[in-house]
Design an enzyme around this catalytic site. Structure first.
Site, PDB file in Angstrom:
ATOM      1  CB  CYS A  60      -0.971   0.006   1.177  1.00 11.54           C
ATOM      2  SG  CYS A  60      -0.208  -0.291   2.766  1.00 11.54           S
TER       3      CYS A  60
ATOM      4  CG  HIS B  83      -0.541   4.576   3.187  1.00 11.60           C
ATOM      5  ND1 HIS B  83      -1.121   4.645   4.427  1.00 11.60           N
ATOM      6  CD2 HIS B  83      -0.073   3.291   3.075  1.00 11.60           C
ATOM      7  CE1 HIS B  83      -1.017   3.463   5.025  1.00 11.60           C
ATOM      8  NE2 HIS B  83      -0.395   2.626   4.236  1.00 11.60           N
TER       9      HIS B  83
END
Lengths: 368, 368, 368, 368
Positions: B155, B248
Site C-alpha cells: 500500500c 497514505h
C-alpha cells in the site's frame, strides 16, 4: 561562571504564546531576572497576570503576574550595558520595532523571523555556530547601532540542523533533502483549527519550505574577520503539519563530500561535542545530541521532553540509495526551537562577553 | 464489455480486515459473485455472518452472511476456467497456500506480499503496468501450474508509484527519494496500539522501507517476450506511521533523465491517460489521477474517499533543489492500496482474456 | 407524494459551514431547487463558487457555483406562496433578519437558535412533534406576518430527544439527567483550536447546558387549539467537547411515571413508529430510530453515517440505580442535528400543506 | 516522620505497565527501597532491565535494571515485619497469589481488583477513609494470616470519590449518577487499538460500570470496632473511553440529605482537609483537592499532571435540575488512580504503625 547578581531583562510581546514561554523560562533563571514586559494596547497598563491568557503548563509566577505591561517602545527602564530584551513579537511588529530597540542601545534576542537572513545579524544556535556572534561588532558598525539583534532559527530548521553541522565538520556536506513532520504548537494559538488537522496531515506550512532551504546555508556558513560566507550546499525541503502536540521531526537525506559508512556517520554523531564555552551556559543540557539506536526512534511523544526539551534526538542513520546517508532528528519546537533557543543565545552572548553590566558582579567574560 | 452472467469467485481468509473489504467490494460487483469464503479453524463450518467480527463501514450483506466458511484448501467448488480466488491471507499462510491453489488450477489475485517479487509473478497495477500480465503464461510454464498468481503492490508503494510511472514515460526516471506518512489502518486490526500513536509519529514500519525500495523497480520494469527486466532506478525510502485513520501520503523527490520544468511535470500528470482497456474495467474510476493545484493538497481526510478511494491524488509539484522535481501523492491504503487493487487486477485479467469461463456469456476478450 | 415541478428556495448565509451543508443537501433534492443564495458583504455580487471556501465532502455542484451571491435582505426573487428560505445565519444576524423575512411573506426554516424558544415559533423535529406546525397560523396571526419561522433544535438537544419522546409516550416522563460527548464540528469553522482539544476533553460549551435543559420542554410539550403547553419535566445537563470529528453522543438517565423493565424500554424503542406522514418526506430515513443491542454501541465513528446521518442510534438501555432507566443516543450533529433537520422540517411543512405554490403541480397536502 | 534507613520492598508483576509505574515511583522513594521484583516465566532469571519493555516516561534507573527477576512466589527475601510487596499482578494471578503472600506473612498493597470487595480487606484511599486500616487486624484474625492485603480503588471510582466523601461528611449523601470520560492508558498496554478509539468514543469498559456502582459504597462506609458497614447510597454509572492519553474525568450528579446551595457545596470542597496523619506521608501532595472556578475546568491535558498527578481537580459545581448538585472531577488514572495510590496506602500503613521493621530506625508510629 557565577553571577553574583542577576541581569535584569525585558520581554517584548510577553502575552503571546512564545512570550509566555519566555516568562516561564526566565522566571527562575540563574542569570536573568524579568523586570519589564511589553504587550499590545489591550493589555498595556494592566498587571501582566490580568492581561495574559496563561496557556503554558504550570502556574504563572506571582512576582511576574504583578508587573505592569508596558507598550513596546524602546524606553524601557532596564539597567545594563547593553540592556537585554527577548523578543516574542509577531513578524510585522518585530520588523518595525527590533531595529529601533537596537538603535536605542538594547541587545535584542529574538524569536521572530524578520531579520534572520539580514546581513550582519547572527542567526545563532550555540551548538552549531557559536562563533557567529563575531558578527555583532560588524552589525553595530554597519547600522550604527549601539545595541544589536541576534536571531534564533526557525523551529523546523532547528530540528534538522545539528546533524547537518556534525556531518559538515566530519565529512563535508554537499546537499540535503528534508521532509518534516511538524507539531501543531508550531502554529501558535489558536493556530490550526481542529477540523483541519484531526485524522489528517496538512502538507503545507506557509513559507516554511523556503526557510528550511535558506536558513541552514547561513547557520552552516563561516565567519572570518567579521564577514559571513554562506555554506555552499544544495537544499530541498517539504514541510508537513501532523496531529502531534509538540515536537518537530525531520527525515533527511544527505550528500557528503566523501563516501561514509553508516558506522562512521553514527560515530560522528556520538562523538560530537559542543564548543567548550557551552558547558558554562546554565540552560545547556547535559547531552545536547542524543543518538538512539532503536529502529523506531526518535518519536515526538517519547523523546520531546528529555532534558527540558533542549537536546536533539537523532536516530535511524542508514544508507541512502540515492544520496549518501539518511537520518531522522527531533527537537521540541516551542522550547529548543523557540524560546529556549533565544535564552541559550543570550547566555552565550553573556559568556562570550558581549553583555557588560554593572548589575553583574563577578562575571568572567570568556571568549569563545 | 458486458457479462451476461456473473463469474463465481472465492475469498481466501475472508474473516480478516482485508478479507472483509473483499466481501464488501464484491458483494454487488457487476462481474463477480462470491460463492465461497475460507477462514481459520475457529470459523470453519459456521455461517460467515457468525464467524466474522464485521469492522468495515456499512452492514454485512445478508446473502454473504449465510455462506458457510470453508477451510483454506484448494478444493473449493468454484465453476470457471480458471476458477478465481481473491487472497487476503496473512503472509505466512499465503506463502504456504497460494502456490497450492495455483497448482490446483486457480487464478489467485492476492493482496499478500509473499510472491510480489517472485519471478514470473506479475506485480500488477492496471494503471501502471497492465502489460505485465504477459508473464502469466511464462509463470504457468515455469512452475507447471494450470492456474497462476497475480499480486498487487504494497500500500505504501502504491501511493508513490503512478507519478513515478508518468515521469518515467514522459522524461525518463533515474532516482527517487521517498518519505511516507502512513495511516494506522495499514497495520490491520488490532494493529497499532492507541498508546503508541496518539499525539505521536512512529518513524518505523517493519520491512516497509525495503518494499518501497524494491517493488517500484519491478512495477516500472518492462516485459518483452514474457521476460521481465527490472527498471534501472535508484530508490531511497523512509516510512512513518502518523495518527491518521486512512490514506497514505508520500513526499517524493525525483531525478529525471533530462531537465524538466514544473509546468512540464504538471502537464505530464494532467495529460496522462491509462491504457485503453482500462475504461472497460467496471471498478475503474473516471479520473485515476487527479492533480490538485492548491498548495495544501493532497490531504488524507479530504481526498482519500474521492471516487470510492481508487484514484491517486497528486499535488505540490515543485522544483527540487537537489534532484529535479518534488511531488506529493495520496492513495486510500485499504482500498486502492489493498482490496480494490486486487479486484481491479482481476477485472483486468478478465478483460484481457486470461479468464475464460462458461459462466461468462458475451465476454469479449480484449488484448492489452 | 409526487411533485411535478420543484419548489424554488433560497439559502440565507450560504457561504458558512451550515450554509454549505444546505447547498449540498438541496443541490439534488427531489422537491426543492436552489434559486437564490445570500452572503456577507465580502461575497455579495460574486459567483457563489468564488465566494465560498468549500469545506464539506464532495465537490460544489456547478449549477450552484454560478449563482450570484445576494445580500441577506427580504427582496429575493423566489416564486412560491410562501417563498421558502433556509437560514444558516449566525445567531445575531438571524435575530435581525429572520423576522423581516417572515414579515415580508417568506417561510423561514432556520438552524439558528434565536427564535427556538419564542412563542408560536414551532421548535420542530418531524419524528418528535410533527403536530407543532399547528402553531404556524397562530404565529402569523400573533405577529401579523404573512410568512412564518420554523426552527430546528440544537444539535445536542437533538441527540437525546427521540428516546425521551418515546418514553414519554409509552410510560410518562418526569425527569432526565443528561451528559453529552459532542464532536468538534459542532463548533463550526474554525471552531475549536487543535491545541485545545487534542488529547483532551473540554467540559464546557457556551450556553449548551441551558439549551439542553430548555428545548426538550418545548419539543415534548403539547399543542392544543394552537396553544403550546410545555412539558412538565425536570432536566439537568452537562455538555462536553471531545476529540471526535462528527457525532454527538448523549448519556441519559430518566425518571418515568411508572416502573418499567429494561425489556419494556427496549421494546418501546424498537416498536416506535413515526407519524404516517413521515413516510412521504423524501429525506426521511428508512429507520429513524435504530436500536443496537451490542454493549459498546452507539459509537460516533461507526454509527454516525448510517442512512445519510439522519437516524438516532440508540443503545445501552439498562436499569438506573438512582432514577429508572439509562440509555445512550447518537446523532450526526451537522446532518440530523443541523441542516438535514431543517430540510426535513420544510418537507414536513410542504406535506402538511403549509406551503402552496404554483410551481408545485400535483402536490397533495396531507394533514398530519 | 523520619526513617533513618529505608524499608525494603518487593514488586509483584514488575514488568507490566503498572509494575513499571511502581518501579518509577519507588526508585527514589524516601521510605521504601526496591529489593525484589517478580515477573512472568519469560523474564524470570534475567536482569529486570533486559526483561522489561520500558514504557513509562524517563529512563529505567540503573540499580533497578540489575535486579534479577524472580518468580511470583511467596519466598522472596525481603527483610521487615511484615515484609512489604506491591502487587501489579493481573486480576487472575492476583486472585491466586495475593492470599498466599498474605498467608506467608507479607503485607500486600495491591492495585488489582480481585479482593477490593472482599470482607475485611480495606479498600483504601488515604484522603477518603484512612481509618479503614482498622480492618487489618480483623482480616488477619479472620483468615488466619500473619500478613494482610490492602487494595486501592478502581481508577474510575477514584476520579469521582473524593467530592462524594466531602459532600457525605458535610451534608449527607443519598445518591449519585456518574458518567465518566476515561483515558486510553486505563486499558493498559497494548490496550485499546488505535482503530477503535481515534475520532471515536467507546461507551463501554468491561465491568467498569459495576465497579463504579459498588466500590464507593465500601469506600464511604464506616468501620466501627473492626466491622465495616457499607454506605447506604444509591449509585448509577456509565463509563466511556475517549481519545485522551491520561486522566479520567467524571461528570456527577448527587442527591444530598438536605438542600445545599452551590456556594455551600464549593465551600465544603475548598475547606476540606485530610486527616492530620496525611501530612506525614512523603508522597502526599500539598493540595489533595484543588477546586477550579473557571467554567471550562478540569481538563485532562491541562490538569492531570499537577503535583505529580496526585490531587483531585474538581470544578463546575452547579445546581442539578433533577437531583441537588452536579460537579466534575479529574484524576490521573495511572498515578493517583493506580500505582501512586498503592504507594500512598503503604505510606499510610507505615505511619499508622501497621508495619514494624528492624530496618526502620526512628519510626514513630502515629495512630490515625
Amino acid at each position: 561562571m557565577f553571577l553574583e547578581n542577576k541581569i535584569p531583562v525585558g520581554i517584548l510581546g510577553a502575552t503571546g504564546t512564545v512570550g509566555q514561554r519566555f516568562v516561564q523560562l526566565l522566571a527562575d533563571h540563574p542569570w536573568f531576572e524579568i523586570v519589564a514586559v511589553t504587550g499590545s494596547p489591550r493589555t498595556v497598563g494592566r498587571p501582566y497576570g490580568e492581561g495574559v491568557l496563561w496557556k503554558v503548563p504550570g502556574e504563572l509566577p506571582a512576582h511576574i503576574a504583578e508587573l505592569i505591561v508596558q507598550p513596546t517602545e524602546p524606553n524601557l527602564d532596564i539597567p545594563g550595558n547593553p540592556p537585554i530584551v527577548f523578543s516574542a513579537l509577531p513578524t510585522a511588529e518585530a520588523k518595525e520595532w527590533e531595529p529601533q530597540f537596537a538603535a536605542a542601545g538594547y541587545a535584542v534576542f529574538t524569536n521572530a523571523s524578520s531579520f534572520r537572513m539580514t546581513d550582519y545579524v547572527p542567526l545563532l544556535i550555540p551548538e552549531v555556530n557559536p562563533d557567529h556572534t563575531a558578527l555583532i561588532p560588524q552589525q553595530q558598525a554597519h547600522y550604527n547601532w549601539p545595541g544589536f539583534i541576534v536571531a534564533n532559527a526557525n523551529c523546523s530548521t532547528t530540528s534538522a540542523i545539528l546533524p547537518l553541522k556534525v556531518f559538515q565538520e566530519a565529512f563535508g556536506l554537499e546537499a540535503a533533502i528534508m521532509t518534516t513532520l511538524q507539531a501543531i504548537s508550531g502554529a501558535g494559538y489558536p493556530g490550526i483549527a481542529s477540523l483541519d488537522i484531526m485524522d489528517n496531515v496538512v502538507p503545507y506550512i506557509g513559507g516554511e519550505d523556503k526557510k528550511l532551504e535558506n536558513e541552514p546555508k547561513k547557520l552552516l556558513g563561516s565567519v572570518v574577520d567579521g564577514e559571513l560566507t554562506y555554506a555552499d550546499i544544495r537544499l530541498s525541503a517539504q514541510a508537513n503539519r501532523v496531529p502531534v502536540i509538540d515536537g518537530h521531526l525531520a527525515s533527511v537525506s544527505v550528500k557528503l563530500s566523501r563516501p561514509v559508512s553508516v558506522a562512521e556517520a553514527i560515530a560522528a554523531l556520538e562523538d560530537w561535542e559542543p564548543a567548550p564555552i557551552y558547558a558554562e551556559l546554565p540552560s545547556a543540557p547535559q547531552r545536547p545530541l542524543i543518538y538512539r539506536h532503536e529502529p523506531d526512534r526518535p518519536q515526538p511523544r517519547l523523546d520531546r521532553d528529555v532534558e527540558n526539551g533542549l537536546p536533539w534526538i537523532v536516530g535511524k542513520v542508514v544508507e541512502c540509495g540515492v544520496l549518501d546517508i539518511r537520518y531522522m532528528a527531533l527537537t521540541h519546537n516551542t522550547l529548543r526551537g523557540a524560546a529556549s533557543g533565544s535564552v541559550l543565545n543570550a547566555e552565550l552572548a553573556v559568556a562570550q562577553g558581549y553583555i557588560k553590566t554593572g548589575a553583574m558582579v563577578g562575571l568572567t567574560a570568556v571568549p569563545a
